[in-house]
Design a protein around this motif. Structure first.
Motif, PDB file in Angstrom:
ATOM      1  N   TYR A  44      47.671  33.257  43.123  1.00  0.00           N
ATOM      2  CA  TYR A  44      48.181  32.099  42.142  1.00  0.00           C
ATOM      3  C   TYR A  44      46.995  32.438  40.934  1.00  0.00           C
ATOM      4  O   TYR A  44      47.552  31.759  39.673  1.00  0.00           O
ATOM      5  N   PHE A  45      45.752  32.711  40.749  1.00  0.00           N
ATOM      6  CA  PHE A  45      44.902  32.842  39.723  1.00  0.00           C
ATOM      7  C   PHE A  45      45.537  33.890  38.499  1.00  0.00           C
ATOM      8  O   PHE A  45      45.108  33.829  37.574  1.00  0.00           O
ATOM      9  N   PHE A  46      46.357  34.804  38.921  1.00  0.00           N
ATOM     10  CA  PHE A  46      46.830  35.533  38.169  1.00  0.00           C
ATOM     11  C   PHE A  46      47.769  35.088  36.939  1.00  0.00           C
ATOM     12  O   PHE A  46      48.182  35.686  36.026  1.00  0.00           O
ATOM     13  N   GLU A  47      48.506  34.019  37.322  1.00  0.00           N
ATOM     14  CA  GLU A  47      49.462  33.204  36.551  1.00  0.00           C
ATOM     15  C   GLU A  47      48.499  32.969  34.956  1.00  0.00           C
ATOM     16  O   GLU A  47      49.312  33.141  34.022  1.00  0.00           O
ATOM     17  N   GLY A  48      47.449  32.513  35.158  1.00  0.00           N
ATOM     18  CA  GLY A  48      46.901  32.473  33.752  1.00  0.00           C
ATOM     19  C   GLY A  48      45.646  33.507  33.599  1.00  0.00           C
ATOM     20  O   GLY A  48      44.911  33.073  32.616  1.00  0.00           O
ATOM     21  N   HIS A  49      45.510  34.389  34.441  1.00  0.00           N
ATOM     22  CA  HIS A  49      44.067  35.185  34.150  1.00  0.00           C
ATOM     23  C   HIS A  49      44.537  36.721  34.338  1.00  0.00           C
ATOM     24  O   HIS A  49      44.291  37.361  35.671  1.00  0.00           O
ATOM     25  N   PRO A  51      48.009  36.531  31.562  1.00  0.00           N
ATOM     26  CA  PRO A  51      49.057  36.712  31.588  1.00  0.00           C
ATOM     27  C   PRO A  51      49.662  38.296  30.994  1.00  0.00           C
ATOM     28  O   PRO A  51      49.178  38.433  30.103  1.00  0.00           O
ATOM     29  N   GLY A  52      50.452  38.947  31.553  1.00  0.00           N
ATOM     30  CA  GLY A  52      50.673  40.576  31.119  1.00  0.00           C
ATOM     31  C   GLY A  52      49.555  41.557  31.563  1.00  0.00           C
ATOM     32  O   GLY A  52      49.739  42.419  31.376  1.00  0.00           O
ATOM     33  N   LYS A  53      48.281  40.685  31.647  1.00  0.00           N
ATOM     34  CA  LYS A  53      47.424  41.891  32.294  1.00  0.00           C
ATOM     35  C   LYS A  53      46.343  41.199  33.337  1.00  0.00           C
ATOM     36  O   LYS A  53      45.323  40.912  33.002  1.00  0.00           O
ATOM     37  N   PRO A  54      46.937  41.049  34.502  1.00  0.00           N
ATOM     38  CA  PRO A  54      46.169  40.438  35.707  1.00  0.00           C
ATOM     39  C   PRO A  54      44.935  41.045  36.103  1.00  0.00           C
ATOM     40  O   PRO A  54      44.948  42.393  36.262  1.00  0.00           O
ATOM     41  N   VAL A  55      44.114  40.261  36.139  1.00  0.00           N
ATOM     42  CA  VAL A  55      42.709  40.663  36.464  1.00  0.00           C
ATOM     43  C   VAL A  55      42.264  39.583  37.428  1.00  0.00           C
ATOM     44  O   VAL A  55      42.176  38.406  36.885  1.00  0.00           O
ATOM     45  N   PRO A  57      39.530  37.013  38.734  1.00  0.00           N
ATOM     46  CA  PRO A  57      38.350  36.551  38.111  1.00  0.00           C
ATOM     47  C   PRO A  57      36.949  36.816  38.921  1.00  0.00           C
ATOM     48  O   PRO A  57      37.100  36.908  40.097  1.00  0.00           O
ATOM     49  N   GLY A  58      36.115  37.185  38.017  1.00  0.00           N
ATOM     50  CA  GLY A  58      34.847  37.504  38.629  1.00  0.00           C
ATOM     51  C   GLY A  58      34.262  36.611  39.704  1.00  0.00           C
ATOM     52  O   GLY A  58      33.644  36.852  40.785  1.00  0.00           O
ATOM     53  N   VAL A  59      34.495  35.340  39.189  1.00  0.00           N
ATOM     54  CA  VAL A  59      33.736  34.099  40.119  1.00  0.00           C
ATOM     55  C   VAL A  59      34.571  34.265  41.401  1.00  0.00           C
ATOM     56  O   VAL A  59      34.035  33.938  42.469  1.00  0.00           O
ATOM     57  N   LEU A  60      35.792  34.651  41.329  1.00  0.00           N
ATOM     58  CA  LEU A  60      36.390  34.721  42.803  1.00  0.00           C
ATOM     59  C   LEU A  60      36.065  35.903  43.593  1.00  0.00           C
ATOM     60  O   LEU A  60      36.084  35.598  44.717  1.00  0.00           O
ATOM     61  N   ILE A  61      35.743  37.010  43.130  1.00  0.00           N
ATOM     62  CA  ILE A  61      35.144  38.002  43.623  1.00  0.00           C
ATOM     63  C   ILE A  61      33.965  37.570  44.183  1.00  0.00           C
ATOM     64  O   ILE A  61      33.555  38.023  45.559  1.00  0.00           O
ATOM     65  N   ILE A  62      32.909  37.035  43.593  1.00  0.00           N
ATOM     66  CA  ILE A  62      31.622  36.405  44.142  1.00  0.00           C
ATOM     67  C   ILE A  62      32.133  35.482  45.161  1.00  0.00           C
ATOM     68  O   ILE A  62      31.539  35.566  46.351  1.00  0.00           O
ATOM     69  N   GLU A  63      33.017  34.535  45.059  1.00  0.00           N
ATOM     70  CA  GLU A  63      33.266  33.576  45.981  1.00  0.00           C
ATOM     71  C   GLU A  63      33.633  34.352  47.324  1.00  0.00           C
ATOM     72  O   GLU A  63      33.469  33.908  48.328  1.00  0.00           O
ATOM     73  N   SER A  64      34.448  35.256  47.171  1.00  0.00           N
ATOM     74  CA  SER A  64      34.996  36.102  48.493  1.00  0.00           C
ATOM     75  C   SER A  64      33.730  36.610  49.044  1.00  0.00           C
ATOM     76  O   SER A  64      33.843  36.881  50.285  1.00  0.00           O
ATOM     77  N   LEU A  65      32.919  37.309  48.339  1.00  0.00           N
ATOM     78  CA  LEU A  65      31.595  37.764  48.983  1.00  0.00           C
ATOM     79  C   LEU A  65      30.844  36.735  49.710  1.00  0.00           C
ATOM     80  O   LEU A  65      30.451  36.867  51.030  1.00  0.00           O
ATOM     81  N   SER A  97      37.323  46.333  36.913  1.00  0.00           N
ATOM     82  CA  SER A  97      38.409  45.149  36.986  1.00  0.00           C
ATOM     83  C   SER A  97      39.211  45.250  38.573  1.00  0.00           C
ATOM     84  O   SER A  97      39.268  46.373  38.974  1.00  0.00           O
ATOM     85  N   VAL A  98      39.488  44.195  39.052  1.00  0.00           N
ATOM     86  CA  VAL A  98      40.180  44.062  40.382  1.00  0.00           C
ATOM     87  C   VAL A  98      41.645  43.555  39.794  1.00  0.00           C
ATOM     88  O   VAL A  98      41.763  42.507  39.254  1.00  0.00           O
ATOM     89  N   VAL A  99      42.578  44.236  40.342  1.00  0.00           N
ATOM     90  CA  VAL A  99      43.971  43.963  39.879  1.00  0.00           C
ATOM     91  C   VAL A  99      44.902  44.049  41.224  1.00  0.00           C
ATOM     92  O   VAL A  99      44.516  44.482  42.309  1.00  0.00           O
ATOM     93  N   PRO A 100      46.008  43.392  40.999  1.00  0.00           N
ATOM     94  CA  PRO A 100      46.963  43.364  42.076  1.00  0.00           C
ATOM     95  C   PRO A 100      47.376  44.775  42.548  1.00  0.00           C
ATOM     96  O   PRO A 100      47.265  45.681  41.806  1.00  0.00           O
ATOM     97  N   GLY A 101      47.287  44.794  43.992  1.00  0.00           N
ATOM     98  CA  GLY A 101      47.468  45.857  44.617  1.00  0.00           C
ATOM     99  C   GLY A 101      46.207  46.522  45.372  1.00  0.00           C
ATOM    100  O   GLY A 101      46.356  47.295  46.251  1.00  0.00           O
TER     101      GLY A 101
END
Length: 143
Positions: A44-49, A51-55, A57-65, A97-101
């Motif tokens: 869901y977060f790629f929809e706005g982070h 558009p056209g270049k999905p990355v 978010p760093g805060v979600l990588i930290i949250e995942s950790l 950057s962390v991207v789809p796939g």
């Protein structure tokens, strides 16, 4: 010890859309764990982070950790039915950057636990390349 997402949900209170772990592939309660997040194009977060270049978010990588850290802590019978709250993030660095796939491999080590506070070292990797690292701290509370 390995855990699937349903087993993870029995340990931590996070749920969709804020559960960022697909599996735990290594776990030593109160010490160390390795989790995996399969980064999908339809997250869901790629929809706005962005558009056209999905990355991711760093805060979600930290949250995942942090969620891996929570599994390490809360998988112990001593902390069962508790919750871990973030109290600090130190020395966070984002290197790639962390991207789809991507398969995001999340490694966390708890370095100190004192009664109701704890500290950990967290690192995230894609293809064995370090993409994020941070020192995290947390408070342990009642669920």
């Amino acid at each position: 010890m390995k855990l699937n997402q349903e087993e993870i949900k029995q340990i931590i209170p996070h749920r969709h859309p804020f559960l960022f772990l697909d599996e735990i592939i290594e776990l030593e309660s109160l010490k160390y764990g390795v989790g995996v997040k399969y980064v999908k194009e339809d997250d869901y977060f790629f929809e706005g982070h962005f558009p056209g270049k999905p990355v991711m978010p760093g805060v979600l990588i930290i949250e995942s950790l942090a969620q891996v850290g929570a599994v390490i802590l809360l998988s112990s019978s001593e902390y069962k039915n508790k919750i871990a709250y973030f109290t600090g993030i130190q020395k966070a660095k984002f290197r790639k950057s962390v991207v789809p796939g991507d398969k995001l491999v999340l490694k966390c080590e708890l370095t100190k636990i004192r009664k109701s506070f704890g500290f950990g070292l967290a690192r995230a990797y894609v293809n064995d390349q370090l993409v994020c690292e941070a020192e995290i701290s947390f408070a342990i509370g009642e669920l």
